[in-house]
Write a protein that holds these residues in place. Structure first.
Motif, PDB file in Angstrom:
ATOM      1  N   SER A   1      49.668  82.885  20.169  1.00  0.00           N
ATOM      2  CA  SER A   1      49.801  81.502  20.614  1.00  0.00           C
ATOM      3  C   SER A   1      51.027  80.861  19.969  1.00  0.00           C
ATOM      4  CB  SER A   1      48.551  80.722  20.229  1.00  0.00           C
ATOM      5  OG  SER A   1      48.773  79.338  20.329  1.00  0.00           O
ATOM      6  N   PRO A   2      51.677  79.908  20.656  1.00  0.00           N
ATOM      7  CA  PRO A   2      52.789  79.178  20.024  1.00  0.00           C
ATOM      8  C   PRO A   2      52.369  78.469  18.746  1.00  0.00           C
ATOM      9  CG  PRO A   2      52.739  78.758  22.380  1.00  0.00           C
ATOM     10  CD  PRO A   2      51.495  79.514  22.057  1.00  0.00           C
ATOM     11  N   LEU A   3      51.059  78.122  18.633  1.00  0.00           N
ATOM     12  CA  LEU A   3      50.588  77.423  17.434  1.00  0.00           C
ATOM     13  C   LEU A   3      50.792  78.264  16.180  1.00  0.00           C
ATOM     14  CD1 LEU A   3      47.267  75.724  18.588  1.00  0.00           C
ATOM     15  CD2 LEU A   3      49.499  74.698  18.268  1.00  0.00           C
ATOM     16  N   THR A   4      50.818  79.576  16.342  1.00  0.00           N
ATOM     17  CA  THR A   4      51.034  80.453  15.193  1.00  0.00           C
ATOM     18  C   THR A   4      52.392  80.199  14.548  1.00  0.00           C
ATOM     19  OG1 THR A   4      49.758  82.117  16.388  1.00  0.00           O
ATOM     20  CG2 THR A   4      50.933  82.855  14.433  1.00  0.00           C
ATOM     21  N   PHE A   5      53.356  79.716  15.339  1.00  0.00           N
ATOM     22  CA  PHE A   5      54.714  79.513  14.842  1.00  0.00           C
ATOM     23  C   PHE A   5      55.028  78.043  14.563  1.00  0.00           C
ATOM     24  CE2 PHE A   5      54.752  83.592  16.825  1.00  0.00           C
ATOM     25  CZ  PHE A   5      55.704  84.339  16.159  1.00  0.00           C
ATOM     26  N   ILE A   6      54.422  77.154  15.321  1.00  0.00           N
ATOM     27  CA  ILE A   6      54.811  75.741  15.194  1.00  0.00           C
ATOM     28  C   ILE A   6      53.782  74.925  14.429  1.00  0.00           C
ATOM     29  CG2 ILE A   6      56.087  75.860  17.364  1.00  0.00           C
ATOM     30  CD1 ILE A   6      53.839  74.320  18.692  1.00  0.00           C
ATOM     31  N   ASP A   7      52.851  75.593  13.757  1.00  0.00           N
ATOM     32  CA  ASP A   7      51.809  74.850  13.046  1.00  0.00           C
ATOM     33  C   ASP A   7      52.388  73.945  11.958  1.00  0.00           C
ATOM     34  OD1 ASP A   7      52.650  77.046  11.666  1.00  0.00           O
ATOM     35  OD2 ASP A   7      50.708  77.545  10.807  1.00  0.00           O
ATOM     36  N   LYS A   8      53.370  74.477  11.203  1.00  0.00           N
ATOM     37  CA  LYS A   8      53.971  73.662  10.143  1.00  0.00           C
ATOM     38  C   LYS A   8      54.738  72.481  10.732  1.00  0.00           C
ATOM     39  CE  LYS A   8      54.445  77.431   6.816  1.00  0.00           C
ATOM     40  NZ  LYS A   8      55.388  78.232   5.996  1.00  0.00           N
ATOM     41  N   ALA A   9      55.371  72.699  11.878  1.00  0.00           N
ATOM     42  CA  ALA A   9      56.084  71.602  12.525  1.00  0.00           C
ATOM     43  C   ALA A   9      55.111  70.509  12.963  1.00  0.00           C
ATOM     44  CB  ALA A   9      56.868  72.131  13.732  1.00  0.00           C
TER      45      ALA A   9
END
Length: 874
Positions: free
Chosen positions: A198-206
């Motif tokens: 999922s994109p959330l895996t990469f943009i969670d910190k953002a």
């Protein structure tokens, strides 16, 4: 008699004959220099020199039709294009592709062509209840013009909203673990043989950073009486204004550190920020500053401001803004200032908040004068250059603020050369500092527009009229600044030559942008190609990459000038940095226009390839050549290759431009990767329709597939290299770069796993064939990106059909590989296949994001369930 062979040959003159006879500065533009064009003189050169040793991939226009290329492109069915030379050194300005066009193509281009490049439906942005018409070359517009990028952004945006919504549901169910949910959504889809994260895996910190910024911004709202006072502050009879003013002055006094630190911060500003944003008159400012900064017995300064002195309040505002800019400059170069023990970001924010309160009370839009305008300019760059800003670069608010400042400048009459206004000049005692101050304000505003508005395509013919009107008939900015009164200080004179070249380049870019983005009607191809050629020649002549090389005549001979508070201006370093920044802006403009033209003719080639495919190849290869130049410049800067001439202390002043350029590079890289990935997917499917429409490609068999894989490998290397360098050099010092990195890391991950094209197809199938994506989210995505989600044929119609990439022929692909190969260091070819350092995924962070969601449940629920993306209700 001297032998003819041994006789000394006359040195060719690069200056045109009229300018040489009058001993004037000539910009040496061909066929007519700027001076002769404005004065309608006959321009000629004694011996026409060969300005470009290697021909560029541009159109030469014939005298008859002024639109017939002298360099030509081969017919696609013939051999591949033959490059005369491809530069492999750091000199990216010599990266040409010479071409030969068939006679049939010459006939096709004998007449000008009207282009339908822009449509309101592709430029309207609606998000979060905010609706605006975006700039022609804004990221959103460029994405909407490109069907491949449009499909990708829709899939990532939609998937992110779906996963956020599902995670909010999990927040109320403690029995379901977050990791099990990720396994479920990633492992049970079954659409692809490999799991797609999922994109959330990469943009969670953002996302967490976005929540923190939203919370912080909610705490820092000013009280009502600080917003645009309706009364004039110098009206002493108004008790409310006086009561509001005193706490601000007291607050400013409490912020001052030791006297030595204040002096150091002023010196830092003069050395590191002022050379690139020289809006104020330092001599006058220092004289007035001494009146309000009083030395106390304990080695500190105290602020003494007379309430009825409006001038003192402007000086105080300017002082606070300078302190904030200096502190943020130190943040970007912390190791060189160990004596600063302050929390520089927090201190800068306090100075900024106090200055903003005072500026609201001063109300520069009502109290219109030069000093208030200067304060507004420095407040603008303080907000724009803020390394911790959460707002996107060149957002619509930044562009709107520049428009407001432009109108205020016109109201002040700054576009008129101030010596023309006789009221400013006393008969006995002329005030040269005031005239210089007004000139600096006008040139400073144009410098901001050059760096921010021009790359976004915000320009028109009226802007060029204002620029030309200021110069008048003198055409020499140095003489304008020295006219009718004593000379400027030495440190200002040393900056003027670079400013003059930049001002002239601004005019050229204005012509280029306005030819491609007319206010009324559609643009024509001929003016665009003529302005592209002129822009390219100016860059090669004044801002070439050779001037940034540490060799020969271009080596650094740094002249240092010491002035106020022992500040030192390194003349040559500033000049090299200015050349670098001007070069980046110019290449960005050329890249944007060529990219738009390439996408336009790519679409037209699907309808009629016989008329449009050659145009597509022409502008795409020119776009790719410009991209490689910009790519090399940015990579060289991030690697530190330019440290010899661009010291790190200037990073605060130029990093925002670097971040903006990086995002444009990433968008272009993603666009190419999408095309190569879809072409690969089409060939892998091997459907009958693809085989019939690509008979020419199939003639080359495996060679085509190898060339395609090579192109994809080069672009993957470019994307990962820039992401790695940005992660090391910029992520900690720029919040906006951090947010963008997170998303493009996800795109690089899809590319690495071979799922870039597949992930798009999976989302569209998921949207139309299942109920996993709610209608609310589909409506939001539609309003944001302008795609009607009711038709399931978008991907098949625009991306997965036999005609979508039919113009990506084998000879064309070979030329793409030649240009991309020129951007790779032949001594480090192993880096192409090396793993990236920017894609480490810490799954433990997922739990922290879930905790953030639980703590800010209402905020996230509002993001999903509010009218985000819908038309606001009146």
């Amino acid at each position: 008699m001297v032998n003819d062979k041994s006789a000394r040959r006359p040195r060719p003159s690069f200056v045109c004959i009229p300018c040489k006879s009058r001993k004037l500065k000539c910009d040496r533009l061909r066929p007519v220099c700027t001076r002769c064009r404005k004065t309608s003189k006959q321009c000629a050169y004694e011996n026409e020199p060969n300005l470009s040793k290697t021909p560029r991939f541009t159109m030469e226009l014939s005298d008859e039709g002024r639109n017939c290329p002298s360099q030509t492109i081969r017919d696609p069915t013939q051999d591949i294009y033959t490059p005369t030379s491809i530069a492999r050194s750091n000199d990216v300005s010599e990266t040409p592709i010479s071409n030969s066009i068939s006679c049939s193509f010459v006939e096709k281009t004998s007449k000008d062509m009207e282009l339908k490049l822009w449509h309101p439906k592709d430029m309207l942005v609606n998000s979060g209840g905010v609706t605006f018409f975006d700039a022609p070359f804004a990221s959103h517009t460029l994405i909407e013009l490109d069907p491949f990028l449009r499909a990708l952004t829709v899939s990532i945006h939609g998937t992110t909203l779906v996963d956020l919504q599902n995670n909010l549901l999990l927040c109320s169910n403690e029995e379901v673990s977050f990791s099990n949910y990720l396994d479920k959504i990633n492992g049970e889809k079954g659409e692809a043989p490999q799991q797609i994260l999922s994109p959330l895996t990469f943009i969670d910190k953002a996302i967490v950073k976005w929540v923190d910024n939203a919370t912080e911004n909610g705490k820092n709202t000013f009280s009502f009486n600080f917003f645009h006072s309706a009364v004039l502050i110098f009206c002493n009879s108004n008790i409310k204004v006086l009561h509001s003013l005193q706490p601000v002055i007291t607050e400013a006094s409490s912020l001052l550190p030791d006297k030595k630190i204040v002096d150091l911060l002023l010196k830092v500003f003069y050395e590191n920020v002022y050379p690139f944003y020289p809006y104020l008159d330092i001599r006058t400012f220092e004289e007035e500053l001494q009146k309000i900064l009083i030395s106390s017995y304990d080695g500190r300064y105290e602020i003494s401001v007379t309430k009825d002195s409006l001038s003192n309040l402007y000086v105080l505002s300017l002082f606070l803004l300078i302190m904030a800019n200096a502190l943020r400059s130190i943040y970007c170069d912390r190791e060189n200032y160990p004596q600063i023990k302050l929390n520089v970001l927090e201190a800068a924010k306090q100075y900024c908040d106090t200055a903003q309160k005072l500026l609201h009370l001063l109300n520069g839009y009502k109290n219109t004068n030069e000093k208030s305008f200067c304060c507004l300019l420095y407040f603008y760059i303080l907000v724009y250059l803020n390394p911790t800003a959460s707002e996107s670069l060149n957002s619509y608010t930044n562009l709107l603020n520049i428009k407001c400042l432009s109108e205020l400048a016109l109201t002040l009459g700054l576009h008129q050369e101030p010596s023309k206004i006789s009221r400013y000049i006393k008969e006995i005692d002329p005030d040269p500092d005031l005239l210089n101050f007004r000139r600096k304000l006008w040139v400073g505003l144009q410098s901001l527009k050059f760096m921010i508005s021009i790359p976004e395509g915000v320009s028109n013919k009226l802007e060029n009229e204002y620029l030309s009107n200021f110069l008048g008939t003198d055409e020499d900015m140095v003489k304008i600044f020295e006219k009718n009164f004593h000379e400027l200080p030495g440190y200002d004179v040393s900056l003027l030559n670079d400013i003059e070249d930049k001002y002239e380049f601004h005019k050229i870019l204005n012509c280029l942008i306005s030819s491609a983005t007319p206010i009324n009607g559609n643009p024509n191809l001929l003016p665009i190609t003529e302005n592209l050629k002129r822009t390219r020649e100016y860059i090669d002549l004044n801002f070439s990459s050779k001037q940034l090389s540490n060799t020969g005549v271009y080596g650094l001979l740094n002249v240092k000038q010491v002035f106020c508070r022992e500040a030192v201006i390194e003349v040559e370093s500033i000049r090299k940095t200015a050349i670098f920044m001007n070069r980046i802006v110019g290449l960005l403009c050329i890249l944007n226009i060529n990219n738009v033209l390439a996408v336009h003719f790519e679409k037209e080639a699907k309808i009629d390839w016989t008329k449009n495919q050659d145009y597509y190849h022409l502008f795409f290869l020119d776009c790719l050549t410009t991209y490689t130049e910009l790519f090399r410049d940015i990579v060289s800067y991030l690697k530190g290759d330019y440290k010899w001439c661009i010291p790190k202390k200037y990073s605060y002043s130029i990093n925002k431009l670097i971040c903006f350029s990086l995002m444009r590079l990433w968008v272009f890289q993603t666009s190419l990767c999408l095309r190569f990935s879809y072409k690969q997917l089409l060939r892998e499917k091997g459907s009958q329709s693809v085989e019939i429409s690509n008979e020419f490609n199939d003639m080359y068999g495996n060679n085509f597939d190898l060339a395609l894989q090579k192109s994809l490998k080069y672009m993957r290397y470019h994307l990962k290299l820039t992401l790695d360098l940005a992660s090391k050099e910029l992520m900690e010092s720029d919040s906006e770069c951090f947010v963008s990195l997170s998303m493009f890391k996800y795109i690089a991950y899809l590319l690495d796993t071979g799922n870039l094209a597949t992930s798009i197809n999976v989302f569209w199938e998921r949207s139309f064939n299942t109920n996993e994506v709610s209608k609310t989210i589909l409506k939001q995505v539609n309003m944001k990106w302008g795609i009607n989600m009711t038709s399931p044929q978008y991907v098949k119609r625009h991306l997965m059909n036999s005609q979508a990439l039919s113009s990506l022929t084998y000879p064309f692909l070979k030329n793409i590989n030649i240009i991309l190969e020129s951007s790779v260091d032949p001594d480090n070819t192993e880096d192409i296949d090396a793993p990236s350092e920017a894609f480490f995924i810490d799954t433990g962070e997922q739990l922290s994001m879930r905790q953030t969601m639980k703590e800010n449940y209402d905020l996230f629920a509002d993001l999903i369930n509010s009218n985000l993306g819908e038309i606001p209700t009146l």
